[in-house]
Design a protein around this motif. Sequence first.
Motif, PDB file in Angstrom:
ATOM      1  N   ALA A 170      41.426  50.885  10.255  1.00  0.00           N
ATOM      2  CA  ALA A 170      42.278  49.802   9.731  1.00  0.00           C
ATOM      3  C   ALA A 170      43.057  50.275   8.504  1.00  0.00           C
ATOM      4  O   ALA A 170      44.222  49.906   8.323  1.00  0.00           O
ATOM      5  CB  ALA A 170      41.444  48.576   9.378  1.00  0.00           C
ATOM      6  N   ALA A 171      42.422  51.097   7.673  1.00  0.00           N
ATOM      7  CA  ALA A 171      43.104  51.629   6.487  1.00  0.00           C
ATOM      8  C   ALA A 171      44.292  52.482   6.907  1.00  0.00           C
ATOM      9  O   ALA A 171      45.367  52.423   6.296  1.00  0.00           O
ATOM     10  CB  ALA A 171      42.127  52.439   5.627  1.00  0.00           C
ATOM     11  N   ARG A 172      44.094  53.258   7.964  1.00  0.00           N
ATOM     12  CA  ARG A 172      45.194  54.108   8.418  1.00  0.00           C
ATOM     13  C   ARG A 172      46.334  53.265   9.006  1.00  0.00           C
ATOM     14  O   ARG A 172      47.509  53.573   8.797  1.00  0.00           O
ATOM     15  CB  ARG A 172      44.693  55.135   9.424  1.00  0.00           C
ATOM     16  N   ARG A 173      45.989  52.195   9.709  1.00  0.00           N
ATOM     17  CA  ARG A 173      47.047  51.313  10.222  1.00  0.00           C
ATOM     18  C   ARG A 173      47.804  50.648   9.074  1.00  0.00           C
ATOM     19  O   ARG A 173      49.025  50.483   9.140  1.00  0.00           O
ATOM     20  CB  ARG A 173      46.444  50.245  11.155  1.00  0.00           C
ATOM     21  N   ASP A 174      47.105  50.291   8.002  1.00  0.00           N
ATOM     22  CA  ASP A 174      47.777  49.701   6.837  1.00  0.00           C
ATOM     23  C   ASP A 174      48.740  50.697   6.186  1.00  0.00           C
ATOM     24  O   ASP A 174      49.814  50.312   5.731  1.00  0.00           O
ATOM     25  CB  ASP A 174      46.745  49.224   5.802  1.00  0.00           C
ATOM     26  N   VAL A 175      48.337  51.963   6.117  1.00  0.00           N
ATOM     27  CA  VAL A 175      49.236  52.990   5.580  1.00  0.00           C
ATOM     28  C   VAL A 175      50.505  53.062   6.432  1.00  0.00           C
ATOM     29  O   VAL A 175      51.627  53.080   5.922  1.00  0.00           O
ATOM     30  CB  VAL A 175      48.543  54.376   5.516  1.00  0.00           C
ATOM     31  N   GLU A 176      50.314  53.081   7.754  1.00  0.00           N
ATOM     32  CA  GLU A 176      51.464  53.171   8.661  1.00  0.00           C
ATOM     33  C   GLU A 176      52.384  51.947   8.513  1.00  0.00           C
ATOM     34  O   GLU A 176      53.606  52.088   8.458  1.00  0.00           O
ATOM     35  CB  GLU A 176      50.982  53.341  10.106  1.00  0.00           C
ATOM     36  N   LYS A 177      51.788  50.763   8.412  1.00  0.00           N
ATOM     37  CA  LYS A 177      52.587  49.538   8.236  1.00  0.00           C
ATOM     38  C   LYS A 177      53.371  49.584   6.916  1.00  0.00           C
ATOM     39  O   LYS A 177      54.524  49.161   6.856  1.00  0.00           O
ATOM     40  CB  LYS A 177      51.676  48.301   8.243  1.00  0.00           C
ATOM     41  N   PHE A 178      52.703  50.072   5.874  1.00  0.00           N
ATOM     42  CA  PHE A 178      53.370  50.165   4.569  1.00  0.00           C
ATOM     43  C   PHE A 178      54.631  51.034   4.663  1.00  0.00           C
ATOM     44  O   PHE A 178      55.706  50.651   4.181  1.00  0.00           O
ATOM     45  CB  PHE A 178      52.413  50.730   3.517  1.00  0.00           C
ATOM     46  N   PHE A 179      54.508  52.196   5.297  1.00  0.00           N
ATOM     47  CA  PHE A 179      55.656  53.109   5.401  1.00  0.00           C
ATOM     48  C   PHE A 179      56.749  52.520   6.304  1.00  0.00           C
ATOM     49  O   PHE A 179      57.931  52.748   6.072  1.00  0.00           O
ATOM     50  CB  PHE A 179      55.220  54.498   5.882  1.00  0.00           C
ATOM     51  N   GLU A 180      56.341  51.775   7.315  1.00  0.00           N
ATOM     52  CA  GLU A 180      57.315  51.131   8.212  1.00  0.00           C
ATOM     53  C   GLU A 180      58.191  50.153   7.427  1.00  0.00           C
ATOM     54  O   GLU A 180      59.396  50.047   7.680  1.00  0.00           O
ATOM     55  CB  GLU A 180      56.538  50.391   9.318  1.00  0.00           C
ATOM     56  N   LYS A 181      57.567  49.478   6.474  1.00  0.00           N
ATOM     57  CA  LYS A 181      58.283  48.484   5.664  1.00  0.00           C
ATOM     58  C   LYS A 181      59.076  49.161   4.535  1.00  0.00           C
ATOM     59  O   LYS A 181      60.212  48.782   4.246  1.00  0.00           O
ATOM     60  CB  LYS A 181      57.251  47.522   5.075  1.00  0.00           C
ATOM     61  N   LEU A 182      58.480  50.178   3.916  1.00  0.00           N
ATOM     62  CA  LEU A 182      59.134  50.854   2.787  1.00  0.00           C
ATOM     63  C   LEU A 182      60.375  51.625   3.241  1.00  0.00           C
ATOM     64  O   LEU A 182      61.382  51.675   2.543  1.00  0.00           O
ATOM     65  CB  LEU A 182      58.156  51.825   2.108  1.00  0.00           C
ATOM     66  N   VAL A 183      60.282  52.234   4.427  1.00  0.00           N
ATOM     67  CA  VAL A 183      61.390  53.053   4.949  1.00  0.00           C
ATOM     68  C   VAL A 183      61.743  52.519   6.336  1.00  0.00           C
ATOM     69  O   VAL A 183      61.399  53.111   7.361  1.00  0.00           O
ATOM     70  CB  VAL A 183      60.993  54.539   5.035  1.00  0.00           C
ATOM     71  N   PRO A 184      62.442  51.388   6.390  1.00  0.00           N
ATOM     72  CA  PRO A 184      62.682  50.719   7.677  1.00  0.00           C
ATOM     73  C   PRO A 184      63.676  51.463   8.555  1.00  0.00           C
ATOM     74  O   PRO A 184      64.567  52.152   8.049  1.00  0.00           O
ATOM     75  CB  PRO A 184      63.235  49.357   7.261  1.00  0.00           C
ATOM     76  N   GLU A 185      63.491  51.311   9.846  1.00  0.00           N
ATOM     77  CA  GLU A 185      64.409  51.953  10.804  1.00  0.00           C
ATOM     78  C   GLU A 185      65.790  51.317  10.784  1.00  0.00           C
ATOM     79  O   GLU A 185      66.771  51.969  11.129  1.00  0.00           O
ATOM     80  CB  GLU A 185      63.829  51.871  12.222  1.00  0.00           C
ATOM     81  N   ASP A 186      65.862  50.045  10.415  1.00  0.00           N
ATOM     82  CA  ASP A 186      67.148  49.344  10.532  1.00  0.00           C
ATOM     83  C   ASP A 186      67.957  49.338   9.237  1.00  0.00           C
ATOM     84  O   ASP A 186      68.891  48.551   9.095  1.00  0.00           O
ATOM     85  CB  ASP A 186      66.924  47.916  11.036  1.00  0.00           C
ATOM     86  N   ALA A 187      67.625  50.213   8.286  1.00  0.00           N
ATOM     87  CA  ALA A 187      68.473  50.310   7.087  1.00  0.00           C
ATOM     88  C   ALA A 187      69.768  51.026   7.478  1.00  0.00           C
ATOM     89  O   ALA A 187      69.890  51.577   8.567  1.00  0.00           O
ATOM     90  CB  ALA A 187      67.738  51.077   5.985  1.00  0.00           C
ATOM     91  N   ASP A 188      70.727  51.032   6.574  1.00  0.00           N
ATOM     92  CA  ASP A 188      72.043  51.571   6.887  1.00  0.00           C
ATOM     93  C   ASP A 188      72.110  53.060   6.520  1.00  0.00           C
ATOM     94  O   ASP A 188      72.547  53.408   5.422  1.00  0.00           O
ATOM     95  CB  ASP A 188      73.080  50.746   6.105  1.00  0.00           C
ATOM     96  N   TYR A 189      71.651  53.933   7.428  1.00  0.00           N
ATOM     97  CA  TYR A 189      71.653  55.370   7.152  1.00  0.00           C
ATOM     98  C   TYR A 189      72.951  56.018   7.640  1.00  0.00           C
ATOM     99  O   TYR A 189      73.466  55.672   8.702  1.00  0.00           O
ATOM    100  CB  TYR A 189      70.455  56.041   7.843  1.00  0.00           C
TER     101      TYR A 189
END
Lengths: 138, 138, 138
Positions: free
Chosen positions: C58-77
């Motif tokens: 669960a801790a590892r899934r939380d890390v993954e969720k955090f990065f998904e939110k911090l560096v979102p795929e839908d930002a304007d790159y």
Amino acid sequence: MHIHHSQLEVRTDGKATYEITNDVQDKIDKSGVRNGIATIFVQHTSCSLTMMENAAPAARRDVEKFFEKLVPEDADYEHDDEGPDDMPSHIRMVLTRTSETVPIVDGKMQLGTWQGIFLFEHRRAPHRRRVHLTMVGD
Amino acid sequence: MHIHHSQLEVRTDGKATYEITNDVQDKIDKSGVRNGIATIFVQHTSCSLTMMENAAPAARRDVEKFFEKLVPEDADYEHDDEGPDDMPSHIRMVLTRTSETVPIVDGKMQLGTWQGIFLFEHRRAPHRRRVHLTMVGD
Amino acid sequence: MHIHHSQLEVRTDGKATYEITNDVQDKIDKSGVRNGIATIFVQHTSCSLTMMENAAPAARRDVEKFFEKLVPEDADYEHDDEGPDDMPSHIRMVLTRTSETVPIVDGKMQLGTWQGIFLFEHRRAPHRRRVHLTMVGD
């Protein structure tokens, strides 16, 4: 050329940065290594090793505030077995570092003027933290 | 087996990433180390060392934009003695890295196809940055 | 004292953390190095090496969720040649790590109780990832 291992214990008392630069240099002095590298390795997943500005306590407080806001305790974490500061501590660790390797010349770490080595504690409760040092050199 | 120290000076001209891959490889060539490791250590607290995609300048600009937004200059920092880019530079450094250790085989760093080594400058004004290299090997 | 190089291939199947602690220890066992350091180096710019809590998925899934939110795929790159997970993968890599150096005593890595070594995959598609290991010691 030889390998020298050594250990530090760092007592922490809540979320903050604790400078260990002099403790690391003392262990290098005792190792007899005058020319080589020192690897500093933190043996935990809820605190970090970080280099930081060592002259300005306000700068260190700003770093701590930044991480408090970036990885808040009140977010919706799945893993919360050990309290609200548990999961943020693991995320902060992933965002920072576990080991650094520093050059040694004439027995001294080759740090820049303002560089200090810090243990960055992410838990609220007091802890005893273990830092493993390995010197490789002559 | 021996230890070889070397230094690079990197002139920076504002917030950006500056590739030093070839400069590091040149120093390894001169060291005579054909088999071992190279530790690359940045001697500052307001710039970082980072590995990065080396083929796409747009990717590097996106990294810089991301950090500009994540650690904004106009946040309310306690430490602001040296201007609005001072405190963000220390936080960016904590979020990235100070040292990396890279394997050397047959005299060459074992980087992946797209990996480059970069100095990531976090200050606006021009600086001369010192990078210490230590090669350990045969 | 000698240098020993070794390679791991890690097959990944989408964004997640993949534990490689035992694979690294196996390579150290085979190297014959009983006393020294092991440098673990990931040869890519779209996945990372990270130490992490190894007991709580669960801790590892939380890390993954955090990065998904911090560096979102839908930002304007600006850089999006290879799809929406391309640019976030490079930023996640800059925010985490490429190499770690771990002490070896009596043939064993000196990890803390809860520390595991993970390849942190940032791309959606399956990949074969190369991790270079260098052991320095006796």
